[in-house]
Design an enzyme around this catalytic site. Structure first.
Site, PDB file in Angstrom:
ATOM      1  N   LYS A 116       6.468  -3.944   0.328  1.00 49.66           N
ATOM      2  CA  LYS A 116       6.828  -4.099   1.734  1.00 49.66           C
ATOM      3  C   LYS A 116       8.024  -5.020   1.930  1.00 49.66           C
ATOM      4  O   LYS A 116       8.838  -4.826   2.836  1.00 49.66           O
ATOM      5  CB  LYS A 116       5.630  -4.597   2.542  1.00 49.66           C
ATOM      6  CG  LYS A 116       4.388  -3.712   2.424  1.00 49.66           C
ATOM      7  CD  LYS A 116       4.686  -2.258   2.706  1.00 49.66           C
ATOM      8  CE  LYS A 116       3.449  -1.389   2.539  1.00 49.66           C
ATOM      9  NZ  LYS A 116       3.746   0.057   2.628  1.00 49.66           N
ATOM     10  N   GLU A 129       5.327 -11.549   9.718  1.00 46.16           N
ATOM     11  CA  GLU A 129       6.360 -11.132  10.656  1.00 46.16           C
ATOM     12  C   GLU A 129       6.028 -11.676  12.037  1.00 46.16           C
ATOM     13  O   GLU A 129       4.848 -11.851  12.378  1.00 46.16           O
ATOM     14  CB  GLU A 129       6.442  -9.600  10.753  1.00 46.16           C
ATOM     15  CG  GLU A 129       7.138  -8.942   9.600  1.00 46.16           C
ATOM     16  CD  GLU A 129       7.258  -7.441   9.781  1.00 46.16           C
ATOM     17  OE1 GLU A 129       8.007  -6.830   9.003  1.00 46.16           O
ATOM     18  OE2 GLU A 129       6.603  -6.875  10.682  1.00 46.16           O
ATOM     19  N   ARG A 158       4.699   9.355   1.373  1.00 43.70           N
ATOM     20  CA  ARG A 158       3.617  10.300   1.077  1.00 43.70           C
ATOM     21  C   ARG A 158       3.343  11.129   2.319  1.00 43.70           C
ATOM     22  O   ARG A 158       3.939  10.921   3.378  1.00 43.70           O
ATOM     23  CB  ARG A 158       2.344   9.541   0.694  1.00 43.70           C
ATOM     24  CG  ARG A 158       1.898   8.544   1.771  1.00 43.70           C
ATOM     25  CD  ARG A 158       0.502   8.019   1.526  1.00 43.70           C
ATOM     26  NE  ARG A 158       0.194   6.852   2.313  1.00 43.70           N
ATOM     27  CZ  ARG A 158      -0.186   6.855   3.590  1.00 43.70           C
ATOM     28  NH1 ARG A 158      -0.287   8.001   4.243  1.00 43.70           N
ATOM     29  NH2 ARG A 158      -0.477   5.733   4.212  1.00 43.70           N
TER      30      ARG A 158
END
Length: 493
Positions: free
Chosen positions: A128, A210, A307
């Site tokens: 990430k 975040e 995916r």
């Protein structure tokens, strides 16, 4: 075998037999598309999945010598099963090993085509922090945050600077290992819980943080690439979620300003092209809910999932494109241009909605508890514009070791918008009959019937904040569903 360089396409190579390294409804769904391409399919199943439906929907089935999720997480066993069955390729579905670069590389090393992005792309988007850095390089907006494993003390300092933040698993996704923190007194417990969840789900307890966007909608963009070119297939609205896991998805996202939509689509395309995407991926964003109807509305990159997504069905129903078929064709070396996707298709009218039918009960605080039991009745609706992707049947004894998803109900309306599609989905849910186990059918009806949902006055916190109200309304939905599905006494036969 070294990974292909960015921008390289898979070598042209026909797939004759495909191992589906997954279970449940997605394994069945993949098998259907493969069959339409003339590809033989091989299912795998854990010892406690021997009576599941998916092994009966393929040409062959291979037993795995393990129980529960561990069976589907054993890369070596899956590769061995594929080779023993004479397969040319492996489709990982979603979840389990679908985003593991090491599994894709193991398939390549064994001479098996991996139906998904290259190991390099999987490694980029699976980390990430690396994905966030990639977004910044591509000029895609991001929220202030950390770009590496973050300690508790670093998280405490970040919270002091920004006032509110989201803890996230560095190796994760799907809402696991993720929690908002708005008060310093919450931090220690939230940090420990996120790390524990991340360790259990991904084998890695590393976290990053975040800044929290307090009133956000969750909008994601479907992208496809052949290693040289990429296209977008428009966006999906995923704000209706509980505990940061999606319940209802919509395509296209209702009420987005045209210029804001164009900016989102453009940002997703930049990420895909610069990564040399060769198959499918989904780029996820947070959109300021109060600015979603404005062309200058704020949005920020969240993550990219390299995916197939659970909610790919609404894109399929909206655009008339079989995404699994597209994956298989790209894995065989076809280019987007050869497949009629030299450019993104025009956005058509209408709307598609997916509701996830889960084996679960929900508490008034929004927490969901998985349920299990023997399904006594399994009757799902049909008709024009109604699709069900499921894995249940009457007599099947379900357990608690796997994800609670039982079926996906998808509806499409050709004209009108989300309000009309939501009403159609609500009626279709009322026709469902699943007895012997606890499901969220009534909760979904209440959710889709709520006036704020119909008007898309929602954020990602809507379900959690209104859970008590929705549960109360779901009791009425249960009574209505019983009346609509139960035959009247004396009815003609």
């Amino acid at each position: 075998m070294p990974d292909a360089p960015a921008g390289a396409r898979p070598a042209a190579r026909p797939i004759r037999r495909l191992l589906i390294a997954n279970r449940g409804e997605i394994a069945i769904r993949i098998a259907r598309s493969a069959a339409e391409l003339g590809i033989e399919t091989v299912a795998v199943y854990s010892r406690d999945d021997a009576l599941a439906l998916h092994p009966r929907k393929t040409d062959q089935a291979r037993a795995l010598d393990a129980d529960g999720p561990a069976a589907y997480l054993d890369a070596a066993a899956l590769v061995a099963a594929a080779r023993e069955a004479g397969c040319d390729a492996v489709h990982p579905g979603y979840g389990f090993l679908s985003e593991q670069a090491s599994f894709a590389q193991a398939c390549a090393d064994a001479g098996l085509a991996f139906v998904g992005p290259t190991p390099r792309t999987l490694a980029l988007f699976g980390d990430k922090a690396a994905a966030r850095a990639h977004a910044i390089r591509c000029g895609v907006p991001t929220l202030p945050g950390t770009d590496r494993t973050t300690t508790l003390e670093e998280a405490r300092a970040f919270l002091a600077r920004h006032g509110a933040m989201m803890l996230k698993a560095l190796a994760g996704g799907g809402g696991r290992g993720m929690r908002p923190v708005t008060d310093p007194s919450q931090l220690d417990e939230a940090f420990a819980r996120c790390a524990s969840e991340a360790r259990a789900a991904f084998g890695d307890d590393a976290l990053y943080v975040e800044r929290l966007m307090p009133r956000a909608r969750h909008v994601e963009v479907q992208v496809a690439g052949d290693g040289s070119a990429a296209v977008h297939l428009y966006e999906r609205e995923c704000s209706l979620q509980r505990q940061r896991q999606k319940l209802v998805e919509i395509a296209p996202a209702p009420g987005l300003a045209p210029a804001l939509r164009d900016r989102l689509l453009g940002a997703a395309l930049r990420l895909a092209r610069e990564a040399g995407l060769a198959n499918l991926a989904t780029v996820e964003f947070l959109v300021d809910a109060d600015g979603a109807s404005r062309n200058d509305g704020e949005f920020a990159f969240v993550e990219a999932n390299a995916r197939l997504q659970v909610e790919h069905t609404v894109t399929e129903e909206l655009l008339g494109i079989d995404l699994v078929r597209l994956q298989l064709q790209l894995a065989q070396g076809s280019t987007l241009a050869q497949l009629g996707l030299a450019r993104s298709p025009a956005l058509v009218t209408g709307c598609a909605v997916q509701a996830r039918i889960n084996l679960e009960t929900m508490a008034a605080d929004g927490t969901a508890r998985p349920s299990a039991g023997t399904i006594a009745a399994y009757e799902l609706p049909s008709g024009r514009g109604i699709r069900v992707d499921g894995c249940g049947y009457a007599g099947w004894k379900t357990g608690l070791r796997f994800d609670s998803l039982l079926a996906k109900l998808i509806v499409r309306v050709d004209s009108g918008g989300f309000a009309q599609a939501a009403a159609k989905a609500q009626r279709a849910l009322a026709e469902c009959r699943i007895d012997g186990v606890s499901t969220n059918l009534d909760f979904l009806q209440a959710l889709l019937g709520h006036p704020d949902v119909r008007a898309m006055r929602v954020t990602t916190r809507f379900v959690d904040e209104r859970a008590g109200e929705l549960i109360e309304q779901s009791r009425s939905a249960a009574q209505r569903r019983f009346v609509e599905t139960a035959p009247t006494a004396g009815a003609a036969t």
